[in-house]
Scaffold this active site. Structure first.
Site, PDB file in Angstrom:
ATOM      1  N   ASP A  93      36.518  29.270  41.560  1.00 13.46           N
ATOM      2  CA  ASP A  93      36.109  30.312  42.308  1.00 13.46           C
ATOM      3  C   ASP A  93      34.991  29.539  42.941  1.00 13.46           C
ATOM      4  O   ASP A  93      34.281  28.247  42.860  1.00 13.46           O
ATOM      5  CB  ASP A  93      35.594  30.966  41.312  1.00 13.46           C
ATOM      6  CG  ASP A  93      34.840  32.431  42.364  1.00 13.46           C
ATOM      7  OD1 ASP A  93      34.737  33.701  41.611  1.00 13.46           O
ATOM      8  OD2 ASP A  93      35.210  32.224  43.389  1.00 13.46           O
ATOM      9  N   SER A  94      34.585  30.214  43.716  1.00 13.18           N
ATOM     10  CA  SER A  94      33.945  29.700  45.137  1.00 13.18           C
ATOM     11  C   SER A  94      32.433  29.953  45.213  1.00 13.18           C
ATOM     12  O   SER A  94      31.744  28.532  45.761  1.00 13.18           O
ATOM     13  CB  SER A  94      34.056  30.028  46.816  1.00 13.18           C
ATOM     14  OG  SER A  94      33.634  31.702  46.340  1.00 13.18           O
ATOM     15  N   GLY A  96      30.344  32.596  45.229  1.00 15.18           N
ATOM     16  CA  GLY A  96      29.602  33.371  45.869  1.00 15.18           C
ATOM     17  C   GLY A  96      29.351  34.803  44.404  1.00 15.18           C
ATOM     18  O   GLY A  96      28.356  34.657  44.374  1.00 15.18           O
ATOM     19  N   PHE A  97      30.316  34.990  44.250  1.00 17.03           N
ATOM     20  CA  PHE A  97      30.360  36.017  43.262  1.00 17.03           C
ATOM     21  C   PHE A  97      29.133  35.302  41.954  1.00 17.03           C
ATOM     22  O   PHE A  97      28.015  36.874  41.615  1.00 17.03           O
ATOM     23  CB  PHE A  97      31.390  36.282  41.971  1.00 17.03           C
ATOM     24  CG  PHE A  97      31.767  37.332  41.079  1.00 17.03           C
ATOM     25  CD1 PHE A  97      31.350  36.749  40.037  1.00 17.03           C
ATOM     26  CD2 PHE A  97      31.491  38.794  41.738  1.00 17.03           C
ATOM     27  CE1 PHE A  97      31.160  37.846  39.087  1.00 17.03           C
ATOM     28  CE2 PHE A  97      31.163  39.644  40.985  1.00 17.03           C
ATOM     29  CZ  PHE A  97      31.581  39.581  39.684  1.00 17.03           C
ATOM     30  N   ASP A 147      32.663  33.924  49.574  1.00 20.57           N
ATOM     31  CA  ASP A 147      32.844  35.435  50.164  1.00 20.57           C
ATOM     32  C   ASP A 147      31.346  36.131  49.450  1.00 20.57           C
ATOM     33  O   ASP A 147      30.507  35.796  48.608  1.00 20.57           O
ATOM     34  CB  ASP A 147      33.946  35.884  49.544  1.00 20.57           C
ATOM     35  CG  ASP A 147      34.151  36.210  48.122  1.00 20.57           C
ATOM     36  OD1 ASP A 147      33.561  35.044  47.541  1.00 20.57           O
ATOM     37  OD2 ASP A 147      34.429  37.521  47.363  1.00 20.57           O
ATOM     38  N   ASP A 267      42.974  36.433  36.091  1.00 19.42           N
ATOM     39  CA  ASP A 267      40.692  36.085  35.177  1.00 19.42           C
ATOM     40  C   ASP A 267      40.436  37.063  34.613  1.00 19.42           C
ATOM     41  O   ASP A 267      39.458  38.012  35.586  1.00 19.42           O
ATOM     42  CB  ASP A 267      40.268  34.329  36.006  1.00 19.42           C
ATOM     43  CG  ASP A 267      39.294  35.678  36.683  1.00 19.42           C
ATOM     44  OD1 ASP A 267      39.017  36.288  38.112  1.00 19.42           O
ATOM     45  OD2 ASP A 267      38.219  35.232  35.557  1.00 19.42           O
TER      46      ASP A 267
HETATM   47  C1  LIG Z   1      34.277  40.218  36.405  1.00 18.30           C
HETATM   48  N1  LIG Z   1      34.401  41.489  37.099  1.00 18.30           N
HETATM   49  C2  LIG Z   1      35.183  40.385  38.367  1.00 18.30           C
HETATM   50  N2  LIG Z   1      34.989  41.268  39.636  1.00 18.30           N
HETATM   51  C3  LIG Z   1      35.080  40.102  40.774  1.00 18.30           C
HETATM   52  C4  LIG Z   1      34.867  39.704  42.111  1.00 18.30           C
HETATM   53  C5  LIG Z   1      35.160  38.091  42.429  1.00 18.30           C
HETATM   54  C6  LIG Z   1      35.021  38.094  43.628  1.00 18.30           C
HETATM   55  O1  LIG Z   1      34.953  39.398  44.798  1.00 18.30           O
HETATM   56  N3  LIG Z   1      34.789  37.025  44.832  1.00 18.30           N
HETATM   57  C7  LIG Z   1      34.723  36.165  43.953  1.00 18.30           C
HETATM   58  N4  LIG Z   1      34.537  35.037  44.150  1.00 18.30           N
HETATM   59  N5  LIG Z   1      34.490  35.459  42.428  1.00 18.30           N
HETATM   60  C8  LIG Z   1      34.740  37.571  41.906  1.00 18.30           C
HETATM   61  C9  LIG Z   1      34.910  37.368  40.791  1.00 18.30           C
HETATM   62  C10 LIG Z   1      34.890  36.115  39.383  1.00 18.30           C
HETATM   63  C11 LIG Z   1      36.041  35.518  39.063  1.00 18.30           C
HETATM   64  O2  LIG Z   1      36.293  36.180  38.294  1.00 18.30           O
HETATM   65  C12 LIG Z   1      35.015  38.599  39.439  1.00 18.30           C
HETATM   66  N6  LIG Z   1      34.596  39.449  38.198  1.00 18.30           N
END
Ligand SMILES: CNc1nc2cc3c(=O)[nH]c(N)nc3c(CCO)c2[nH]1
Length: 373
Positions: A93-94, A96-97, A147, A267
Site C-alpha cells: 500500500d502507498s 496515504g491511508f 491517494d 486484504d
Molecule cells: C480497513 N479498511 C480499509 N479501508 C481502506 C481504504 C484504503 C484506501 O482508500 N486507500 C489506500 N491506499 N489504502 C486503504 C486501506 C488500507 C489497505 O488495506 C484501507 N483499509
C-alpha cells in the site's frame, strides 16, 4: 513463469469472476485474499505457515517500512522479499491511508503529505513520487498509487476534493512508476459514498490504462449496504479485463457479497488482528474462545480442517492460552483464521469454476447462521 504482469479472466458466474494473475514471482489465483504483513511480518505467523494456508500474495506497508527500517536500508539488504524470506508476490500500500490513520498528520496539499512518525515523532514528507520510489526500493511487485482516503461520513465537497486530488496523484504515480514489465501499479478509485464521484473517479482512472484498479475509500465505517452499492456503481465503469482490488475488506460475509459483485482481490487485518484477541473464524461462524463455555471443551475448532491449529488443539487449551494472554493463543488463532479465510477463497474459486457460486454463497451463509455447535 512470465516476465510480464498478466491477468487472465478465466470464467464468470453471474457477477463472480475466476481469474489468475501471472507475475515473475508467481501466480495469484483470484478471487484472492491477501494476508496483511504490515512491517514485513504477518503478525504471529511464520511466512511458511502463511504460504501453507494457501496465500499466493501478502501485503506490505510503505508507511511503516519507510519509518522503520527505512526503504533505503531494505534496499541495501536486498529488498523486502529477501529480508522477510517470502519469494512470492508482495503488494504494497502507498501510505496515504496509514498516514491518515496512524501518524500525526501535519499537512496535506497538492505536493503530498507531511506527518510526524508514530514511531519516534520525526517529521516526514511523502509525495506521490516518493511513495512510488519507496515501493520500488522495497522491491514491491504490485504498487499502489498515493491517494487520499476520506473517512465517512464526510461533506460531499471534501469527498470531491480528495477524489480529484487522488486522480492527479494517480497520473503522477504512473509517470514515476514508468514502465516496469514484471511489476504493476494499481490506481485507486475514490469518491466516498457519492455515486457520481465514484463514476467520475473510475472513468478517469480507466483512461490511464493501468494494470489493475483498487476500490478505496470504503470499509471506513460505512454500513455494508453502502459499501456494496458503491461496488455496484463503480465496477461496471472499470475495464473488465483488469483485476479489481477492494481495499481493507473484510469479514467473510463482506467477501462473499463483494465477489458476487465482481471483486478479484481482498486484504484485511480481520483474521490476524481478531485472532490475537481470541476470536476464531470457522465454517460455523465466529467463536469467541474467551467465552467460559469453551473452558472444558476438548473438541478442536474444526476437526475437518487441514490446518493443525484448527484440527489438533482443543478449545479448552485455546481458551486457557487466551485467558492467560499467552503468545501461543494468538499464534494458533491467527493460523486458524488465515486458514479459514483461504479455505473460503478456495471454496469460492471452486464454486465459480463449477457454475454454482450462488448456491455456495447461500450454503456458506446458512452454515455460519447455524452457529458453532
Ligand atoms: C480497513 N479498511 C480499509 N479501508 C481502506 C481504504 C484504503 C484506501 O482508500 N486507500 C489506500 N491506499 N489504502 C486503504 C486501506 C488500507 C489497505 O488495506 C484501507 N483499509
Amino acid at each position: 513463469m512470465t516476465e510480464n504482469f498478466q491477468f487472465t479472466l478465466e470464467k464468470t458466474d453471474a457477477g463472480a469472476r475466476l481469474g489468475k494473475i501471472s507475475m515473475p514471482r508467481g501466480e495469484i489465483r483470484t478471487p484472492a485474499f491477501m494476508p496483511v504483513g504490515t512491517v514485513g511480518t504477518v503478525k504471529a505467523m511464520y511466512l511458511d505457515q502463511v504460504r501453507e494456508t494457501g496465500a499466493d500474495i501478502i501485503l506490505g506497508n510503505t508507511y511503516h517500512l519507510m519509518l522503520r527500517p527505512t526503504a533505503e536500508r531494505v534496499a541495501r539488504l536486498g529488498g523486502l522479499h529477501k529480508l522477510i524470506r517470502w519469494e512470492h508476490p508482495i503488494l504494497t500500500d502507498s501510505g496515504g491511508f496509514q498516514v491518515m490513520s496512524l501518524s500525526g498528520l501535519r499537512k496535506l496539499d497538492e505536493q503530498g503529505v507531511t506527518f510526524k512518525s508514530h514511531v519516534d515523532g520525526s517529521l516526514h514528507h511523502m509525495s506521490p513520487e516518493r511513495s512510488i520510489e519507496i515501493q520500488g526500493l522495497l522491491g514491491s511487485d504490485i504498487q499502489m498509487q498515493l491517494d487520499e482516503c476520506v473517512a465517512l461520513p464526510a461533506e460531499p465537497r471534501e469527498i470531491e476534493r480528495a477524489m480529484e486530488m487522488s486522480l492527479r496523484w494517480a497520473e503522477r504515480c504512473r509517470v514515476a512508476f514508468g514502465d516496469q514489465p514484471g511489476k504493476a501499479m494499481f490506481g485507486i478509485v475514490q469518491g466516498g459514498d457519492i455515486p457520481a464521484l465514484r463514476i467520475r473517479s473510475a472513468e478517469a482512472l480507466s483512461q490511464l490504462d493501468l494494470k489493475g484498479y483498487a476500490i478505496g475509500g470504503l470499509a471506513v465505517g460505512e454500513p455494508q449496504d453502502v459499501m456494496l452499492r458503491m461496488l455496484e456503481t463503480t465496477l461496471p465503469v472499470l475495464p473488465g479485463q483488469k483485476p479489481r482490488y477492494l481495499m481493507g475488506v473484510g469479514t467473510p460475509d463482506d467477501i462473499l457479497k463483494s465477489v458476487a459483485r465482481g471483486i478479484d482481490m481482498f486484504d484485511c487485518v480481520m483474521p490476524t488482528r481478531s485472532g490475537r484477541h481470541g476470536l476464531a473464524f470457522t465454517r460455523r461462524g465466529k467463536v469467541n474462545i474467551r467465552n467460559a463455555r469453551h473452558a472444558e471443551d476438548m473438541r478442536p475448532l474444526d476437526e475437518q480442517s487441514s490446518c493443525p491449529a484448527s484440527r489438533d488443539y482443543s478449545r479448552a487449551y485455546l481458551h486457557h492460552l487466551v485467558r492467560s494472554n499467552e503468545a501461543l493463543g494468538g499464534m494458533l488463532l491467527s493460523w486458524n483464521n488465515l486458514a479459514y479465510y483461504q479455505e473460503l477463497m478456495q471454496g469460492i474459486r471452486k464454486a465459480i469454476a463449477e457454475d454454482r457460486f450462488a448456491d455456495f454463497m447461500a450454503e456458506t451463509q446458512e452454515e455460519w447462521a447455524r452457529g458453532d455447535l
